[in-house]
Design an enzyme around this catalytic site. Structure first.
Site, mmCIF file in Angstrom:
data_model
loop_
_atom_site.group_PDB
_atom_site.id
_atom_site.type_symbol
_atom_site.label_atom_id
_atom_site.label_comp_id
_atom_site.label_asym_id
_atom_site.label_seq_id
_atom_site.Cartn_x
_atom_site.Cartn_y
_atom_site.Cartn_z
ATOM 1 C CB ALA A 1 -0.875 -0.013 1.242
ATOM 2 N N GLY B 1 0.637 -5.024 0.507
ATOM 3 C CA GLY B 1 -0.445 -5.125 -0.475
ATOM 4 C C GLY B 1 0.011 -5.786 -1.775
ATOM 5 C CD GLU C 1 -2.399 -7.619 2.206
ATOM 6 O OE1 GLU C 1 -1.998 -6.486 1.879
ATOM 7 O OE2 GLU C 1 -3.056 -7.824 3.242
ATOM 8 C CD GLU D 1 1.330 -5.618 5.442
ATOM 9 O OE1 GLU D 1 2.125 -6.513 5.789
ATOM 10 O OE2 GLU D 1 0.640 -5.668 4.406
HETATM 11 N N1 CAA Z 1 4.609 3.412 -0.305
HETATM 12 C C1 CAA Z 1 5.041 4.596 -0.784
HETATM 13 N N2 CAA Z 1 6.253 4.777 -1.371
HETATM 14 C C2 CAA Z 1 7.060 3.714 -1.455
HETATM 15 C C3 CAA Z 1 6.677 2.437 -0.972
HETATM 16 C C4 CAA Z 1 5.387 2.308 -0.378
HETATM 17 N N3 CAA Z 1 4.914 1.126 0.068
HETATM 18 N N4 CAA Z 1 7.694 1.572 -1.170
HETATM 19 C C5 CAA Z 1 8.674 2.274 -1.787
HETATM 20 N N5 CAA Z 1 8.294 3.566 -1.958
HETATM 21 C C6 CAA Z 1 9.061 4.644 -2.560
HETATM 22 C C7 CAA Z 1 10.162 5.114 -1.646
HETATM 23 O O1 CAA Z 1 9.674 6.008 -0.687
HETATM 24 C C8 CAA Z 1 11.124 5.742 -2.636
HETATM 25 O O2 CAA Z 1 10.631 7.025 -2.979
HETATM 26 P P1 CAA Z 1 11.666 8.279 -3.056
HETATM 27 O O3 CAA Z 1 12.626 7.889 -4.158
HETATM 28 O O4 CAA Z 1 10.759 9.404 -3.395
HETATM 29 O O5 CAA Z 1 12.320 8.347 -1.731
HETATM 30 C C9 CAA Z 1 10.987 4.852 -3.867
HETATM 31 O O6 CAA Z 1 9.729 4.172 -3.725
HETATM 32 C C10 CAA Z 1 12.073 3.800 -3.980
HETATM 33 O O7 CAA Z 1 12.113 3.062 -2.746
HETATM 34 P P2 CAA Z 1 13.440 2.866 -1.889
HETATM 35 O O8 CAA Z 1 14.389 3.998 -2.109
HETATM 36 O O9 CAA Z 1 13.016 2.589 -0.485
HETATM 37 O O10 CAA Z 1 14.028 1.553 -2.586
HETATM 38 P P3 CAA Z 1 14.982 0.470 -1.917
HETATM 39 O O11 CAA Z 1 15.417 -0.422 -3.034
HETATM 40 O O12 CAA Z 1 16.004 1.094 -1.058
HETATM 41 O O13 CAA Z 1 14.006 -0.381 -0.930
HETATM 42 C C11 CAA Z 1 11.980 -1.561 -0.338
HETATM 43 C C12 CAA Z 1 12.954 -1.138 -1.463
HETATM 44 C C13 CAA Z 1 12.688 -2.533 0.591
HETATM 45 C C14 CAA Z 1 10.789 -2.271 -1.023
HETATM 46 C C15 CAA Z 1 11.519 -0.304 0.447
HETATM 47 O O14 CAA Z 1 11.067 0.651 -0.476
HETATM 48 C C16 CAA Z 1 10.393 -0.582 1.417
HETATM 49 O O15 CAA Z 1 10.621 -1.125 2.491
HETATM 50 N N6 CAA Z 1 9.144 -0.185 1.042
HETATM 51 C C17 CAA Z 1 8.005 -0.324 1.908
HETATM 52 C C18 CAA Z 1 7.513 -1.773 1.969
HETATM 53 C C19 CAA Z 1 6.335 -1.892 2.918
HETATM 54 O O16 CAA Z 1 6.447 -1.630 4.101
HETATM 55 N N7 CAA Z 1 5.170 -2.325 2.392
HETATM 56 C C20 CAA Z 1 3.952 -2.491 3.186
HETATM 57 C C21 CAA Z 1 3.080 -1.270 3.059
HETATM 58 S S1 CAA Z 1 1.653 -1.326 4.116
HETATM 59 C C22 CAA Z 1 0.540 -2.312 3.331
HETATM 60 O O17 CAA Z 1 0.790 -2.837 2.266
HETATM 61 C C23 CAA Z 1 -0.804 -2.466 4.009
HETATM 62 C C24 CAA Z 1 -1.713 -3.456 3.386
HETATM 63 O O18 CAA Z 1 -1.781 -4.586 3.801
HETATM 64 C C25 CAA Z 1 -2.604 -3.125 2.262
#
Ligand code: CAA
Length: 257
Positions: free
Chosen positions: A65, A108, A111, A131
């Site tokens: 998400a 997500g 999911e 999450e």
């Molecule tokens: N939401 C919004 N933006 C996101 C994102 C997310 N889930 N995941 C990555 N991005 C963005 C980053 O903020 C970054 O943006 P900027 O360049 O503007 O800073 C860009 O995408 C690239 O990401 P990273 O620089 O972080 O890339 P990385 O290779 O260093 O890391 C990653 C990759 C490990 C996937 C890391 O991005 C990460 O941990 N992302 C979040 C993953 C997460 O926690 N997902 C769960 C979300 S909650 C959910 O999904 C609820 C549900 O059940 C529906």
């Protein structure tokens, strides 16, 4: 025109939907989910479409998400969240949905993979429900579908510990159906889609429904559903064509009737 998706028709009867928010690793914001739900709804209504492949980029299928969007929602916003209806609509897609997954499939994103019927993963794919690191739990079916897919101990490890697993582990656990070289993921998923698109559409639809019932129903009810579906198909022209084609030693020409 959707702006967060690329929609293509790579073969007869097959749609290819590519998630396209590269600036956010295909994070699933409301706009993207709305577009995806609408695209799948249109595909469900279109008799020409027999199977859909959904994919992301090499780096990310979807990183979950959109966390920045989540940050803007308070409790009332979450209770009234339009994304819930989009997720229900995506999960309710009636035709075969094949996910071609490379890179991150997190939150997500994982999911969404579990809403698909068949999952082809590149060897670089990583699946996780992180999450818990945000102080929340999966909110789009992650606790329910993951446990059914991989069993209790691994689901607990992934959801409570936030640990991701690689493609080989996902295959072994039953989360994916096949692992390919990363550059072949979409091609292989399209092969599977093309093969399904050539089958009898009513039989495919009912077979998908019957298989999904196995997750929700007790055995006796599931067997009853299967028997009803089997009987229903006995009245179709495609069943006659399939049997006749076998006897005449030629390929069947199914028409969806
Ligand atoms: N939401 C919004 N933006 C996101 C994102 C997310 N889930 N995941 C990555 N991005 C963005 C980053 O903020 C970054 O943006 P900027 O360049 O503007 O800073 C860009 O995408 C690239 O990401 P990273 O620089 O972080 O890339 P990385 O290779 O260093 O890391 C990653 C990759 C490990 C996937 C890391 O991005 C990460 O941990 N992302 C979040 C993953 C997460 O926690 N997902 C769960 C979300 S909650 C959910 O999904 C609820 C549900 O059940 C529906």
């Amino acid at each position: 025109m959707p702006s967060n998706l690329i929609v293509q028709a790579p073969a007869d009867g097959v749609r290819l939907i590519t998630l396209h928010r590269p600036q956010a690793l295909n994070a699933l914001n409301t706009a993207l989910l709305e577009e995806l739900a609408a695209e799948l709804h249109a595909a469900d209504q279109d008799p020409q479409i027999r199977a859909v492949v959904i994919t992301g980029s090499r780096k990310a299928f979807a990183a979950g998400a959109d966390i920045n969007e989540m940050a803007e929602r308070d409790l009332v916003g979450i209770l009234d969240d339009p994304r819930v209806a989009h997720w229900q609509s995506i999960a309710g897609f009636g035709k075969p949905l094949i996910a071609a997954v490379n890179g991150f499939a997190l939150g997500g994103g994982c999911e969404l993979v579990m809403c698909a019927d068949i999952v082809i993963a590149g060897s670089d794919a990583r699946f996780g429900q992180p999450e818990i690191n945000l102080g929340i739990l999966p909110g789009a079916g992650g606790t329910q579908r993951l446990l059914r897919a991989v069993g209790k101990p691994l689901a607990m490890q992934m959801v409570l510990g936030g640990e991701a697993i690689d493609a080989r582990h996902a295959l072994q656990a039953g989360l994916v159906s096949e692992v390919t070289e990363p550059e072949l993921t979409v091609e292989r998923a399209l092969q599977v889609a093309v093969a399904i698109a050539a089958k009898a559409p009513l039989a495919v639809r009912l077979a998908k429904e019957a298989l999904l019932k196995a997750q929700d129903m007790d055995l006796a009810s599931g067997l009853r559903f299967e028997r009803h579906a089997f009987t229903l198909l006995a009245g179709t022209a495609d069943r006659n064509e399939g049997i006749r084609a076998f006897q005449e030693k030629r390929p069947a020409r199914f028409q969806g009737l």
